[in-house]
Write an enzyme that holds these catalytic residues in place. Sequence first.
Site, short mmCIF file in Angstrom:
data_model
loop_
_atom_site.label_atom_id
_atom_site.label_comp_id
_atom_site.label_asym_id
_atom_site.label_seq_id
_atom_site.Cartn_x
_atom_site.Cartn_y
_atom_site.Cartn_z
N SER A 41 0.80 -1.22 0.00
CA SER A 41 0.00 0.00 0.00
C SER A 41 0.84 1.28 0.00
O SER A 41 0.32 2.35 -0.31
CB SER A 41 -0.93 0.02 1.22
N ASP A 327 -2.41 7.93 8.19
CA ASP A 327 -3.35 7.12 8.95
C ASP A 327 -2.56 6.13 9.80
O ASP A 327 -1.35 6.30 9.98
CB ASP A 327 -4.37 6.42 8.02
N HIS A 330 0.20 4.50 7.28
CA HIS A 330 0.78 5.11 6.08
C HIS A 330 1.28 6.53 6.30
O HIS A 330 0.66 7.29 7.05
CB HIS A 330 -0.27 5.11 4.96
#
Length: 362
Positions: A41, A327, A330
């Site tokens: 991600s 978040d 990340h």
Amino acid sequence: MESNEYYNSSILSAIMFLVFTIHPGANAQGLVPALYVFGDSLVDVGNNNHLELSLLKADFPHNGIDYPGKKATGRFSNGFNFADFLAQNLGVPTAARYLSLSPDSNNTDSYLAGVSFASGGAGIFNTTNLGQCISFDEQIDYFATLYAVLVEQLGTEKTLDHLARSIYALVIGSNELINYAKSDPADSASPEDFVGSLLATLQIQIKRIYNIGARRFVFIGTGPVGCCPGVRERNETKECNAVGNYVSNLYNTGVSSFLNMMQKSEDMSYSFFDTYNAVLQYIKQPSTYGFSEVAEACCGLGDLNAKIGCLPVSTYCANRSDHIFWDYYHPTEATSRLVTTTAFDGSAPLVYPININQLTTS
Ligand SMILES: *[C@@H]1O[C@H](CO)[C@@H](O)[C@H](O)[C@H]1NC(C)=O
Ligand SMILES: *[C@@H]1O[C@H](CO)[C@@H](O)[C@H](O)[C@H]1NC(C)=O
Ligand SMILES: *[C@@H]1O[C@H](CO)[C@@H](O)[C@H](O)[C@H]1NC(C)=O
Ligand SMILES: *[C@@H]1O[C@H](CO)[C@@H](O)[C@H](O)[C@H]1NC(C)=O
């Protein structure tokens, strides 16, 4: 009226000029022919949007709140991520999502312009987030398909020449390391055995990418995963998880010594970025790097804004450029930009044996 029209059209051409200067097309002169991206991600540009059954998605607000048009593209970020900044620095388009392209000759031009196989949740092991993402092995299978399509269209020689001059960015490992940091030590393998099994599999995977035709590798090491808000918040005093950081560092050391060994026996070159030490520096001396919040996530809910991820119901901070983390897992766009700048133009001990700019002429 006339002068207005003239005025408008010159604004339009100025905008067009900027658009094409900032995002060169496939034919513009980049430092390399193309960028291919593998990983999780941290570099997903929206492949997971195409996975119907996946819960690991970011194609909803407040993700993308600082992206052009405030668009939630599937990036796990408030704006651009590392893959975008790397492409910008190389002067090539951001690699297109592999899953947005059908694997046939119609996509030869897109394949040549650079492709991203990265997928949120992906790990070195097939079993990591099984069914929710494109595992690293599957990403390499897709790269083999891309190779076959190019060979059919251009022949082997031209394909291999294109692939050899292009750059391969690898950002993988954090998902397993985070899972390890959150697991009960009593049920886990020792840190050394655990990292050893990751490295043994990763080596085979990197060699597969090499065997298809990649020669220039960028490996962005994992950050100190024990300091992610999502791991920190589990500690009663909200400190970084020492085991998580220990395995992160052990993993990075192992990856970079493997690449160093591989370079001695194979025709390849690489640039390794020590994200672990770079991000620890940001955490220890935030003001030097323009940060003021090092522990709390910008977007989320609960302790450190990290009990819950960045969902539409979550709150988010007013200033995204002074937070290291967007978040629970990340980084913000600001952190990704800083990391890329150093990886591209910096020097040892953070990036070695050469930086990414030097890799383009290696
Ligand atoms: C490729 O393009 C041709 C011509 O536009 C079209 O007829 C064909 O269906 C396309 N193939 C696929 C698999 O989409
Ligand atoms: C993942 O699964 C594929 C088959 O789908 C297999 O070839 C590969 O070895 C597996 N990789 C790992 C790391 O277990
Ligand atoms: C919290 O973190 C500190 C520093 O790593 C550690 O000494 C302490 O044991 C941790 N507490 C828990 C409950 O894990
Ligand atoms: C946001 O944070 C950045 C970095 O610390 C700072 O330069 C900027 O002035 C801040 N913006 C606002 C509106 O406070």
